[in-house]
Design a protein around this motif. Sequence first.
Motif, PDB file in Angstrom:
ATOM      1  N   UNK A 134       0.827  -1.208   0.000  1.00  0.00           N
ATOM      2  CA  UNK A 134       0.000   0.000   0.000  1.00  0.00           C
ATOM      3  C   UNK A 134       0.863   1.260   0.000  1.00  0.00           C
ATOM      4  N   UNK A 135       2.095   1.158   0.485  1.00  0.00           N
ATOM      5  CA  UNK A 135       2.985   2.315   0.567  1.00  0.00           C
ATOM      6  C   UNK A 135       4.082   2.246  -0.491  1.00  0.00           C
ATOM      7  N   UNK A 136       4.688   1.080  -0.650  1.00  0.00           N
ATOM      8  CA  UNK A 136       5.757   0.938  -1.635  1.00  0.00           C
ATOM      9  C   UNK A 136       5.156   0.880  -3.033  1.00  0.00           C
ATOM     10  N   UNK A 137       5.778   1.566  -3.973  1.00  0.00           N
ATOM     11  CA  UNK A 137       5.241   1.534  -5.341  1.00  0.00           C
ATOM     12  C   UNK A 137       5.424   0.161  -5.975  1.00  0.00           C
ATOM     13  N   UNK A 138       4.544  -0.166  -6.931  1.00  0.00           N
ATOM     14  CA  UNK A 138       4.714  -1.400  -7.688  1.00  0.00           C
ATOM     15  C   UNK A 138       6.009  -1.284  -8.483  1.00  0.00           C
ATOM     16  N   UNK A 139       6.497  -2.396  -8.981  1.00  0.00           N
ATOM     17  CA  UNK A 139       7.762  -2.359  -9.725  1.00  0.00           C
ATOM     18  C   UNK A 139       7.633  -1.504 -10.986  1.00  0.00           C
ATOM     19  N   UNK A 140       6.471  -1.536 -11.621  1.00  0.00           N
ATOM     20  CA  UNK A 140       6.263  -0.727 -12.824  1.00  0.00           C
ATOM     21  C   UNK A 140       6.224   0.764 -12.468  1.00  0.00           C
ATOM     22  N   UNK A 141       5.520   1.118 -11.397  1.00  0.00           N
ATOM     23  CA  UNK A 141       5.453   2.535 -11.040  1.00  0.00           C
ATOM     24  C   UNK A 141       6.767   3.016 -10.428  1.00  0.00           C
ATOM     25  N   UNK A 142       7.536   2.130  -9.778  1.00  0.00           N
ATOM     26  CA  UNK A 142       8.852   2.524  -9.260  1.00  0.00           C
ATOM     27  C   UNK A 142       9.747   2.945 -10.414  1.00  0.00           C
ATOM     28  N   UNK A 143       9.750   2.140 -11.459  1.00  0.00           N
ATOM     29  CA  UNK A 143      10.531   2.450 -12.653  1.00  0.00           C
ATOM     30  C   UNK A 143      10.140   3.833 -13.188  1.00  0.00           C
ATOM     31  N   UNK A 144       8.837   4.081 -13.320  1.00  0.00           N
ATOM     32  CA  UNK A 144       8.355   5.368 -13.837  1.00  0.00           C
ATOM     33  C   UNK A 144       8.666   6.510 -12.875  1.00  0.00           C
ATOM     34  N   UNK A 145       8.492   6.291 -11.570  1.00  0.00           N
ATOM     35  CA  UNK A 145       8.763   7.336 -10.580  1.00  0.00           C
ATOM     36  C   UNK A 145      10.236   7.745 -10.581  1.00  0.00           C
ATOM     37  N   UNK A 146      11.118   6.753 -10.654  1.00  0.00           N
ATOM     38  CA  UNK A 146      12.548   7.034 -10.643  1.00  0.00           C
ATOM     39  C   UNK A 146      12.933   7.845 -11.870  1.00  0.00           C
ATOM     40  N   UNK A 147      12.417   7.451 -13.040  1.00  0.00           N
ATOM     41  CA  UNK A 147      12.714   8.198 -14.262  1.00  0.00           C
ATOM     42  C   UNK A 147      12.171   9.621 -14.166  1.00  0.00           C
ATOM     43  N   UNK A 148      10.968   9.771 -13.642  1.00  0.00           N
ATOM     44  CA  UNK A 148      10.354  11.092 -13.499  1.00  0.00           C
ATOM     45  C   UNK A 148      11.171  11.975 -12.560  1.00  0.00           C
ATOM     46  N   UNK A 149      11.583  11.415 -11.433  1.00  0.00           N
ATOM     47  CA  UNK A 149      12.373  12.183 -10.463  1.00  0.00           C
ATOM     48  C   UNK A 149      13.690  12.626 -11.086  1.00  0.00           C
ATOM     49  N   UNK A 150      14.326  11.739 -11.840  1.00  0.00           N
ATOM     50  CA  UNK A 150      15.604  12.072 -12.461  1.00  0.00           C
ATOM     51  C   UNK A 150      15.425  13.125 -13.553  1.00  0.00           C
TER      52      UNK A 150
END
Length: 187
Positions: free
Chosen positions: A91-107
């Motif tokens: 519920x708190x940790x992002x899914x692996x797909x959204x983690x990938x997208x979040x990291x790219x977005x942050x960078x």
Amino acid sequence: MPFQIVFAGLLGVFLAPALADYVKISTSAMTTTNAGSGQQSVSVNNEHNVANVDNNNGWNSWNSIWDYGTGFAATRLFQKKICIVHKMNKEVLPSIQSLDALVKEKKLQGKGPGGPPPKGLMYSVNPNKVDDLSKLGENIAKMCRGIPTYMAEEMQGASLLFYSENCFTTNILWIVNISFCGEKVNG
């Protein structure tokens, strides 16, 4: 020489699909551990359902692996020479797909401490060592093999104000803060 070119070409053809599901993002990040700034990298392997976070910050360096297949995560604290394993809070940790997208977005957008506050999780570290690493999955067993490993349980509604002296906090690219509290972390 023509044989080497053909071999290199064939090697590329066969390796490209294998590497297509592997993404590595590196970025400089201010950490909330005891030491300040460091270099952090996130590697996402969609094929194996695993994300790896390396935080290189001198003696306060740590490595974390999130194994979405087993539902467990582990963090290796190099200064403490211990490994801490916990169940992933989906519920708190992002899914692996959204983690990938979040990291790219942050960078790409250069988001950092000025963005929205990261989500937070707090865990209490059990003082008893884990005897059988194999039940935690192959990836975690490999990372924690040969060092004392402890299980941690999530503390619901806990506040760092009460535990800050006995906690080690990891900040994963301003996406999530994970705090591990207990005598093994502070000892």
